[in-house]
Design an enzyme around this catalytic site. Structure first.
Site, short mmCIF file in Angstrom:
data_model
loop_
_atom_site.label_atom_id
_atom_site.label_comp_id
_atom_site.label_asym_id
_atom_site.label_seq_id
_atom_site.Cartn_x
_atom_site.Cartn_y
_atom_site.Cartn_z
N LYS A 1 0.54 -1.04 -0.10
CA LYS A 1 0.00 0.19 -0.62
C LYS A 1 0.84 1.33 0.09
CE LYS A 1 -4.63 0.85 0.10
NZ LYS A 1 -5.10 0.46 -0.58
N GLY A 58 -18.83 7.25 -1.65
CA GLY A 58 -18.11 7.77 -3.08
C GLY A 58 -18.48 7.04 -3.94
#
Length: 349
Positions: A81, A184
């Site tokens: 990540k 979102g």
């Protein structure tokens, strides 16, 4: 879990890399949890953190989740990540993104990035000007790749339906009351799919106007963001940021099912046991939200087209059922069983 360097979320990570670039103002973290199954795949998040330690913690937790997500999805990718630290005003420049691309390239292909919170398709294009180790780029119609949000939303939708069947004994979400936290790219896509099937929705988002606009489109209701998790509902679906299932919020839940696309929903490992003790059916986040990484992974590897992506996404309910069955058999929390299976897949049993 092996702790180290003062970070409880350090889990024998293969590498945690800190980058700065004075000219562009870049400050970034790339955490590589495991490359046992392949290069460490995982998106980059652009976010403002109270402290740099908070950013490192997020990268550690998210990269571990990506190892588990990719393994459970049967992908030949490890887990990593990226986190680009935003200032208080959220300043993001092309120079900063290019500097991050160079940081990725310095790792020699051990980390492959894609779009995550705070990033857009165009940002991936800018990053890709400095490295080929990036996915989620604009693609031709019918090809694998592009914005991972719709793929994630599809997988979460299928997982929510599987959870409704398992926990409520229904084949359709029509008429069910579903509370969605975060609308979102993923939560909004999920809401549209659920509304099309006749679910009754209550929406919440930290950007209240976004929730109001989507509610008007879908005929849904809204509540303030701080109220959504405790709302009486058939299903609660977290689709915003992580660490929202805590001792307090779990005690306040008025639902039979938690199934949503947010990463790292459990604030601590003990919170999985708390859900289990309350008899709440939980869809482990890194299993139900794997649609996006399936999409960008197949793009990066050049394996298959959009039809193949959707075929793999439609296997998500099968994996959830396997975990739920094993949890019932062992009488152990669902979250613990999912972790156990994922650790076995990456050779850390």
């Amino acid at each position: 879990m092996t702790t180290g360097w003062g970070f409880p979320d350090f889990d024998a990570h293969e590498g945690v890399h800190l980058f700065t670039d004075g000219a562009s103002g870049l400050s970034a973290v790339i955490a590589i949890h495991s490359t046992a199954l392949g290069p460490a795949g995982g998106g980059v998040r652009f976010w403002h953190y109270a402290t740099s330690d908070d950013a490192i913690k997020d990268a550690l937790r998210l990269s571990r989740g990506m190892s588990f997500k990719n393994a459970m999805a049967g992908l030949p990718m490890g887990g990593g990540k990226g986190v680009v630290l935003a200032d208080a005003s959220g300043t993001k420049t092309p120079d900063m993104l290019r500097a991050f691309g160079r940081a990725i390239d310095s790792l020699g292909g051990r980390y492959v990035t894609a779009e995550d919170v705070g990033m857009a398709d165009s940002d991936m294009v800018t990053i890709a000007s400095e490295t080929r180790h990036v996915s989620g780029l604009p693609v031709a119609s019918g090809a694998a790749g592009g914005n991972p949000g719709p793929s994630t939303a599809l997988g979460v939708y299928l997982g929510v339906k599987a959870a409704a069947k398992r926990g409520l004994g229904v084949e359709s979400v029509a008429g069910l009351h579903i509370a969605i936290q975060g609308v979102g790219s993923v939560g909004g896509g999920l809401a549209r799919l659920l509304a099309a099937e006749g679910a009754r929705l209550t929406l919440a988002d930290v950007h209240g106007d976004r929730a109001v606009a989507l509610a008007a489109e879908l005929g849904a209701e809204t509540v303030p963001a701080e109220e959504i998790l405790a709302l009486p509902a058939d299903i609660v679906s977290p689709n915003a940021l992580g660490a929202i299932l805590t001792a307090q919020s779990i005690a306040d839940l008025q639902t039979k099912i938690v199934a949503g696309g947010a990463n790292n929903q459990l604030a601590t490992p003990q919170d999985g046991a708390r859900l289990h003790a309350r008899g709440i059916l939980y869809a482990p986040d890194y299993v139900i939200n794997a649609g996006g990484i399936i999409n960008v992974c197949l793009e990066y590897l050049g394996q298959g087209d959009r039809a193949e992506v959707e075929a793999r996404i439609r296997k998500i309910p099968e994996r959830l059922v396997e975990i739920w069955d094993e949890s019932d058999r062992l009488a152990r929390p669902i979250a613990d069983v999912a972790d156990m299976i994922a650790q076995r897949l990456i050779g850390r049993a």
